[in-house]
Design a protein around this motif. Structure first.
Motif, mmCIF file in Angstrom:
data_model
loop_
_atom_site.group_PDB
_atom_site.id
_atom_site.type_symbol
_atom_site.label_atom_id
_atom_site.label_comp_id
_atom_site.label_asym_id
_atom_site.label_seq_id
_atom_site.Cartn_x
_atom_site.Cartn_y
_atom_site.Cartn_z
ATOM 1 N N GLY A 46 0.785 -1.166 -0.038
ATOM 2 C CA GLY A 46 0.087 0.113 0.106
ATOM 3 C C GLY A 46 0.894 1.455 0.034
ATOM 4 O O GLY A 46 0.427 2.269 -0.618
ATOM 5 N N ALA A 47 2.020 1.262 0.570
ATOM 6 C CA ALA A 47 2.802 2.442 0.734
ATOM 7 C C ALA A 47 3.825 2.525 -0.440
ATOM 8 O O ALA A 47 4.071 3.620 -0.805
ATOM 9 C CB ALA A 47 3.623 2.412 2.049
ATOM 10 N N GLU A 48 4.363 1.470 -0.870
ATOM 11 C CA GLU A 48 5.378 1.506 -1.446
ATOM 12 C C GLU A 48 5.310 1.108 -3.431
ATOM 13 O O GLU A 48 5.885 1.400 -3.913
ATOM 14 C CB GLU A 48 6.653 0.395 -1.101
ATOM 15 N N VAL A 49 3.987 0.623 -3.394
ATOM 16 C CA VAL A 49 3.771 0.087 -4.780
ATOM 17 C C VAL A 49 2.465 0.713 -5.247
ATOM 18 O O VAL A 49 2.442 1.050 -6.415
ATOM 19 C CB VAL A 49 3.552 -1.618 -4.829
ATOM 20 N N ILE A 50 1.470 0.553 -4.912
ATOM 21 C CA ILE A 50 -0.013 1.010 -5.143
ATOM 22 C C ILE A 50 0.127 2.447 -5.536
ATOM 23 O O ILE A 50 -0.371 2.705 -6.944
ATOM 24 C CB ILE A 50 -1.181 0.659 -4.092
ATOM 25 N N PRO A 51 0.670 3.436 -4.994
ATOM 26 C CA PRO A 51 0.738 4.798 -5.373
ATOM 27 C C PRO A 51 1.334 5.050 -6.701
ATOM 28 O O PRO A 51 1.186 5.901 -7.351
ATOM 29 C CB PRO A 51 1.123 5.528 -4.102
ATOM 30 N N ARG A 52 2.257 4.112 -6.855
ATOM 31 C CA ARG A 52 3.319 4.384 -8.082
ATOM 32 C C ARG A 52 2.665 3.694 -9.353
ATOM 33 O O ARG A 52 2.911 3.813 -10.417
ATOM 34 C CB ARG A 52 4.614 3.577 -7.919
ATOM 35 N N VAL A 53 1.647 2.634 -9.194
ATOM 36 C CA VAL A 53 0.975 2.023 -10.609
ATOM 37 C C VAL A 53 -0.429 2.403 -10.536
ATOM 38 O O VAL A 53 -0.992 1.956 -11.524
ATOM 39 C CB VAL A 53 1.090 0.550 -10.375
#
Length: 335
Positions: free
Chosen positions: A317-324
């Motif tokens: 949730g913190a490291e991947v989802i915001p980026r994709v």
């Protein structure tokens, strides 16, 4: 791209199932808070583990969440009566406020079909017949239906789903004939957790060609499930997840492909394992090169505790989802 997660609702028979379900509930809430698009549940009967059945559990999760979609990946529809199935799914769509997605599959365990009096070959015919039945009933039609499961003249649903055409129906498939079956039924193909980029490109080409041949729209959901683990590096992630994944796949006694799997190759090519940068790069590649629209991730394997599963949800949730979750600018998606 949408990122979802698969929730493992099966427990050691000696452990507390009540505590286990509380853990699943906490993971669903954490997934919703972390920005995951959906949570999915599996389905088996007569499992060696204490397996919480997905239809009642989905209703429980619907009450405990408000935004995240809830679905099955996959439901063993051919083992169920289609009228009862239609009523249950319409009920779940109402209980969730229109957040239900229904992945269905034929199953791979003869023990299950034998227990329900379903001939092994008949499970495929039932799958083909159930999809148009469910769609018609969800749409409010009155239809005469009959099959090896029974007969109902003038069947209809007084309880209508919240979603106008009913919950979306996806079909889980591994083999080429099953993928072609999904295309014939104009259903999104829910890609299983096996297949590297080259093999997926080949099979997606077959699926899309079959859709086009029948005049079906190629613009649709292209969902995929993957085994996943986020670490500080690829080496660290593999070291953490490999023992769990090895135990998990050793338990798939009825899944032939799982018995001969090269685990190291599988982790490198098929799974979503590595650092955040490596995982984001792979997700973007699947989106741009294959046209994948949603990836459902399984974080909890045999031997993975609640704390580790919750940590994985938080990290994704913190490291991947915001980026994709924002549209890619890498180029036009190949369809």
């Amino acid at each position: 791209m949408k990122i979802s997660c698969f929730l493992s609702a099966q427990f050691d028979p000696s452990a507390s199932a009540v505590e286990g379900v509380d853990g699943v509930l906490a993971q669903a809430a954490a997934a919703e808070a972390a920005g995951f698009h959906a949570v999915y549940l599996g389905h088996h009967f007569l499992a060696r583990s204490a397996f919480v059945q997905p239809i009642p559990l989905a209703g429980y999760l619907a009450r405990a969440t408000s935004r995240v979609r809830i679905g099955f990946g996959v439901l063993l529809a051919p083992l169920l009566n289609p009228v009862a199935l239609a009523e249950d799914l319409a009920s779940l769509d109402v209980l969730s406020g229109g957040r239900l997605t229904v992945g269905i599959g034929a199953g791979y365990r003869r023990r299950e079909t034998t227990a329900f009096g379903v001939a092994w070959e008949d499970r495929l015919r039932r799958l083909r017949e159930y999809v148009p039945m469910l769609r018609a009933l969800f749409a409010g039609e009155t239809i005469d239906i009959a099959g090896s499961w029974g007969e109902v003249p003038g069947a209809s649903l007084a309880l209508r789903p919240v979603q106008p055409d009913g919950p979306p129906i996806w079909i889980g498939a591994f083999a080429e004939p099953a993928i072609r079956r999904a295309a014939r039924l104009d259903a999104p193909w829910l890609i299983g957790p096996k297949g590297d980029d080259t093999e997926l490109a080949r099979l997606l080409g077959i699926y899309r060609a079959d859709l086009a041949e029948r005049g079906f729209d190629l613009t649709r959901e292209y969902p995929m499930s993957r085994e996943a683990y986020l670490g500080d590096s690829y080496r660290a992630a593999v070291a953490d997840v490999r023992p769990h994944l090895q135990r998990q796949y050793a338990g798939y006694k009825s899944w032939d492909d799982a018995q001969g799997i090269d685990l190291d190759r599988y982790l490198a090519r098929d799974c979503l394992v590595g650092s955040a940068d490596e995982i984001v790069e792979k997700l973007r590649r699947w989106e741009n090169d294959l046209g994948i629209t949603e990836v459902s991730l399984r974080h909890q394997f045999v031997g993975v505790g609640q704390a580790e599963a919750m940590d994985q949800l938080a990290r994704f949730g913190a490291e991947v989802i915001p980026r994709v979750s924002t549209p890619t600018t890498a180029g036009e998606v190949t369809r």
